[in-house]
Design a protein around this motif. Structure first.
Motif, PDB file in Angstrom:
ATOM      1  N   ARG A   3      22.268  74.030  -7.140  1.00  0.00           N
ATOM      2  CA  ARG A   3      21.232  75.053  -7.343  1.00  0.00           C
ATOM      3  C   ARG A   3      21.862  76.427  -7.353  1.00  0.00           C
ATOM      4  O   ARG A   3      22.443  76.882  -6.358  1.00  0.00           O
ATOM      5  CB  ARG A   3      20.161  74.949  -6.262  1.00  0.00           C
ATOM      6  CG  ARG A   3      19.048  76.010  -6.378  1.00  0.00           C
ATOM      7  CD  ARG A   3      17.788  75.557  -5.675  1.00  0.00           C
ATOM      8  NE  ARG A   3      17.203  74.424  -6.406  1.00  0.00           N
ATOM      9  CZ  ARG A   3      16.239  73.649  -5.903  1.00  0.00           C
ATOM     10  NH1 ARG A   3      15.783  73.871  -4.682  1.00  0.00           N
ATOM     11  NH2 ARG A   3      15.754  72.639  -6.617  1.00  0.00           N
ATOM     12  N   ASP A  23      18.743  74.942 -11.641  1.00  0.00           N
ATOM     13  CA  ASP A  23      19.537  73.796 -11.205  1.00  0.00           C
ATOM     14  C   ASP A  23      20.450  73.325 -12.322  1.00  0.00           C
ATOM     15  O   ASP A  23      20.115  73.452 -13.517  1.00  0.00           O
ATOM     16  CB  ASP A  23      18.621  72.625 -10.805  1.00  0.00           C
ATOM     17  CG  ASP A  23      17.760  72.949  -9.601  1.00  0.00           C
ATOM     18  OD1 ASP A  23      18.106  73.878  -8.849  1.00  0.00           O
ATOM     19  OD2 ASP A  23      16.726  72.270  -9.428  1.00  0.00           O
ATOM     20  N   HIS A  72      14.193  75.329  -1.056  1.00  0.00           N
ATOM     21  CA  HIS A  72      14.918  74.351  -0.249  1.00  0.00           C
ATOM     22  C   HIS A  72      15.135  73.067  -1.047  1.00  0.00           C
ATOM     23  O   HIS A  72      14.485  72.825  -2.063  1.00  0.00           O
ATOM     24  CB  HIS A  72      14.125  74.009   1.021  1.00  0.00           C
ATOM     25  CG  HIS A  72      14.063  75.115   2.014  1.00  0.00           C
ATOM     26  ND1 HIS A  72      13.329  75.025   3.181  1.00  0.00           N
ATOM     27  CD2 HIS A  72      14.643  76.342   2.037  1.00  0.00           C
ATOM     28  CE1 HIS A  72      13.455  76.137   3.874  1.00  0.00           C
ATOM     29  NE2 HIS A  72      14.241  76.960   3.196  1.00  0.00           N
ATOM     30  N   SER A  74      18.354  71.541  -2.008  1.00  0.00           N
ATOM     31  CA  SER A  74      19.605  71.265  -2.710  1.00  0.00           C
ATOM     32  C   SER A  74      20.748  71.115  -1.696  1.00  0.00           C
ATOM     33  O   SER A  74      20.817  71.875  -0.728  1.00  0.00           O
ATOM     34  CB  SER A  74      19.952  72.390  -3.682  1.00  0.00           C
ATOM     35  OG  SER A  74      21.214  72.154  -4.288  1.00  0.00           O
ATOM     36  N   PRO A  75      21.673  70.172  -1.925  1.00  0.00           N
ATOM     37  CA  PRO A  75      22.828  70.066  -1.028  1.00  0.00           C
ATOM     38  C   PRO A  75      23.843  71.186  -1.247  1.00  0.00           C
ATOM     39  O   PRO A  75      24.660  71.455  -0.374  1.00  0.00           O
ATOM     40  CB  PRO A  75      23.429  68.705  -1.385  1.00  0.00           C
ATOM     41  CG  PRO A  75      23.008  68.472  -2.806  1.00  0.00           C
ATOM     42  CD  PRO A  75      21.658  69.115  -2.936  1.00  0.00           C
ATOM     43  N   TYR A  76      23.793  71.844  -2.417  1.00  0.00           N
ATOM     44  CA  TYR A  76      24.736  72.914  -2.744  1.00  0.00           C
ATOM     45  C   TYR A  76      23.967  74.097  -3.342  1.00  0.00           C
ATOM     46  O   TYR A  76      23.146  73.930  -4.237  1.00  0.00           O
ATOM     47  CB  TYR A  76      25.783  72.449  -3.767  1.00  0.00           C
ATOM     48  CG  TYR A  76      26.603  71.265  -3.331  1.00  0.00           C
ATOM     49  CD1 TYR A  76      27.702  71.417  -2.490  1.00  0.00           C
ATOM     50  CD2 TYR A  76      26.278  69.981  -3.771  1.00  0.00           C
ATOM     51  CE1 TYR A  76      28.461  70.321  -2.094  1.00  0.00           C
ATOM     52  CE2 TYR A  76      27.028  68.882  -3.381  1.00  0.00           C
ATOM     53  CZ  TYR A  76      28.115  69.055  -2.537  1.00  0.00           C
ATOM     54  OH  TYR A  76      28.856  67.973  -2.151  1.00  0.00           O
ATOM     55  N   TYR A  77      24.291  75.304  -2.842  1.00  0.00           N
ATOM     56  CA  TYR A  77      23.773  76.535  -3.424  1.00  0.00           C
ATOM     57  C   TYR A  77      24.946  77.337  -3.979  1.00  0.00           C
ATOM     58  O   TYR A  77      25.985  77.463  -3.322  1.00  0.00           O
ATOM     59  CB  TYR A  77      22.997  77.348  -2.394  1.00  0.00           C
ATOM     60  CG  TYR A  77      21.671  76.711  -2.062  1.00  0.00           C
ATOM     61  CD1 TYR A  77      20.525  77.016  -2.798  1.00  0.00           C
ATOM     62  CD2 TYR A  77      21.578  75.770  -1.041  1.00  0.00           C
ATOM     63  CE1 TYR A  77      19.321  76.404  -2.513  1.00  0.00           C
ATOM     64  CE2 TYR A  77      20.373  75.156  -0.758  1.00  0.00           C
ATOM     65  CZ  TYR A  77      19.246  75.477  -1.495  1.00  0.00           C
ATOM     66  OH  TYR A  77      18.054  74.859  -1.223  1.00  0.00           O
ATOM     67  N   ASP A  94      20.713  72.436   5.700  1.00  0.00           N
ATOM     68  CA  ASP A  94      21.439  71.232   5.254  1.00  0.00           C
ATOM     69  C   ASP A  94      22.099  71.441   3.892  1.00  0.00           C
ATOM     70  O   ASP A  94      21.981  70.615   2.988  1.00  0.00           O
ATOM     71  CB  ASP A  94      20.495  70.025   5.196  1.00  0.00           C
ATOM     72  CG  ASP A  94      19.843  69.747   6.537  1.00  0.00           C
ATOM     73  OD1 ASP A  94      20.548  69.839   7.565  1.00  0.00           O
ATOM     74  OD2 ASP A  94      18.634  69.454   6.562  1.00  0.00           O
ATOM     75  N   SER A  95      22.809  72.548   3.758  1.00  0.00           N
ATOM     76  CA  SER A  95      23.397  72.854   2.451  1.00  0.00           C
ATOM     77  C   SER A  95      24.746  73.541   2.616  1.00  0.00           C
ATOM     78  O   SER A  95      25.066  74.087   3.666  1.00  0.00           O
ATOM     79  CB  SER A  95      22.456  73.752   1.643  1.00  0.00           C
ATOM     80  OG  SER A  95      22.183  74.947   2.361  1.00  0.00           O
ATOM     81  N   GLU A  96      25.529  73.489   1.553  1.00  0.00           N
ATOM     82  CA  GLU A  96      26.814  74.190   1.464  1.00  0.00           C
ATOM     83  C   GLU A  96      26.710  75.260   0.382  1.00  0.00           C
ATOM     84  O   GLU A  96      25.909  75.147  -0.555  1.00  0.00           O
ATOM     85  CB  GLU A  96      27.929  73.205   1.091  1.00  0.00           C
ATOM     86  CG  GLU A  96      28.112  72.047   2.059  1.00  0.00           C
ATOM     87  CD  GLU A  96      28.917  72.448   3.293  1.00  0.00           C
ATOM     88  OE1 GLU A  96      29.264  73.620   3.419  1.00  0.00           O
ATOM     89  OE2 GLU A  96      29.196  71.558   4.110  1.00  0.00           O
ATOM     90  N   TRP A  97      27.571  76.298   0.507  1.00  0.00           N
ATOM     91  CA  TRP A  97      27.568  77.398  -0.450  1.00  0.00           C
ATOM     92  C   TRP A  97      28.840  77.369  -1.297  1.00  0.00           C
ATOM     93  O   TRP A  97      29.922  77.073  -0.792  1.00  0.00           O
ATOM     94  CB  TRP A  97      27.447  78.730   0.270  1.00  0.00           C
ATOM     95  CG  TRP A  97      26.038  79.042   0.676  1.00  0.00           C
ATOM     96  CD1 TRP A  97      25.391  78.591   1.787  1.00  0.00           C
ATOM     97  CD2 TRP A  97      25.105  79.861  -0.020  1.00  0.00           C
ATOM     98  NE1 TRP A  97      24.106  79.079   1.828  1.00  0.00           N
ATOM     99  CE2 TRP A  97      23.899  79.867   0.735  1.00  0.00           C
ATOM    100  CE3 TRP A  97      25.157  80.602  -1.204  1.00  0.00           C
ATOM    101  CZ2 TRP A  97      22.762  80.581   0.343  1.00  0.00           C
ATOM    102  CZ3 TRP A  97      24.032  81.316  -1.587  1.00  0.00           C
ATOM    103  CH2 TRP A  97      22.849  81.305  -0.835  1.00  0.00           C
TER     104      TRP A  97
END
Length: 220
Positions: A3, A23, A72, A74-77, A94-97
């Motif tokens: 995302r 996305d 909210h 997505s596992p990745y932003y 619950d995500s990584e950047w």
């Protein structure tokens, strides 16, 4: 799913006035979302001149805390200068950047790393939303998404590898804002170190990479 998310703000100190995302799913840019947001402070004149979002446009809009839940999931932003957007937004659980600025510096050293600079130098092709312009959040999301697709195509990096690169400290070569915008930081350190010292002491929201770079030149 990745995302891509972007914010427009009242200024460098914060105050979100717009948030948007798209996305990337199976190599396609899908699911655009965008919201104007009522900020917690007045919109700065310089910021308003850039994104063209006025007080009247956001006066009756919801607060960012009310809007952000629909982003909210997505596992990745992904963001261009992710540390800025990460600081501006409430926590995305619950995500990584992933930061496309850091990835671009790693992949293509020695070029201009602004969103539109990379768009032009890499000749990216993407259909942007009608009626919007650079420095509107959804427009910039499409540019960043096209950039990320090119990065992934040329590098072969997985999302987790891109998260790792994003987490590493990196020296910043060019000032991205202020009166020396676009100038090499090494040259600014030579001619006006007091300005860099002022930035360190007065801008609490400096990105970690920029803070590290300024300390390098001032203490080196």
């Amino acid at each position: 799913m990745l995302r891509i998310i972007d914010t427009e703000t009242c200024g460098l100190q914060g105050g979100v006035v717009e948030v948007a995302s798209v996305d990337i799913v199976n190599g396609e840019i899908v699911n655009p979302m965008s919201d104007l947001v009522r900020p917690d402070r007045p919109i700065g004149h310089q910021a308003m001149a850039i994104h063209k979002i006025t007080e009247e446009m956001v006066a009756n809009k919801p607060w960012i805390e009310d809007v952000i839940p629909r982003y909210h999931g997505s596992p990745y932003y992904v963001a261009h200068n992710a540390s800025f957007d990460q600081r501006m937004l409430p926590e995305l659980p619950d995500s990584e950047w992933i930061c496309t600025v850091k990835l671009a510096r790693r992949l293509w050293p020695g070029i201009k790393y602004s969103n539109m600079g990379l768009y032009k130098s890499l000749k990216l092709e993407v259909e942007t939303p009608a009626g919007l312009h650079h420095h509107r959040a959804l427009f910039d999301c499409y540019i960043t998404a096209a950039l990320l697709l090119r990065i992934m195509e040329e590098s072969g990096w997985t999302p987790d590898q891109m998260v790792t690169i994003t987490g590493r400290p990196a020296m910043v070569t060019t000032m991205a804002f202020g009166k020396y915008r676009g100038q090499p930081i090494a040259e600014i350190a030579d001619k006006d170190p007091g300005y860099l010292r002022w930035m360190l002491n007065n801008i609490k929201e400096l990105a970690p990479d920029l803070r590290m770079t300024l300390k390098h030149y001032l203490e080196g």
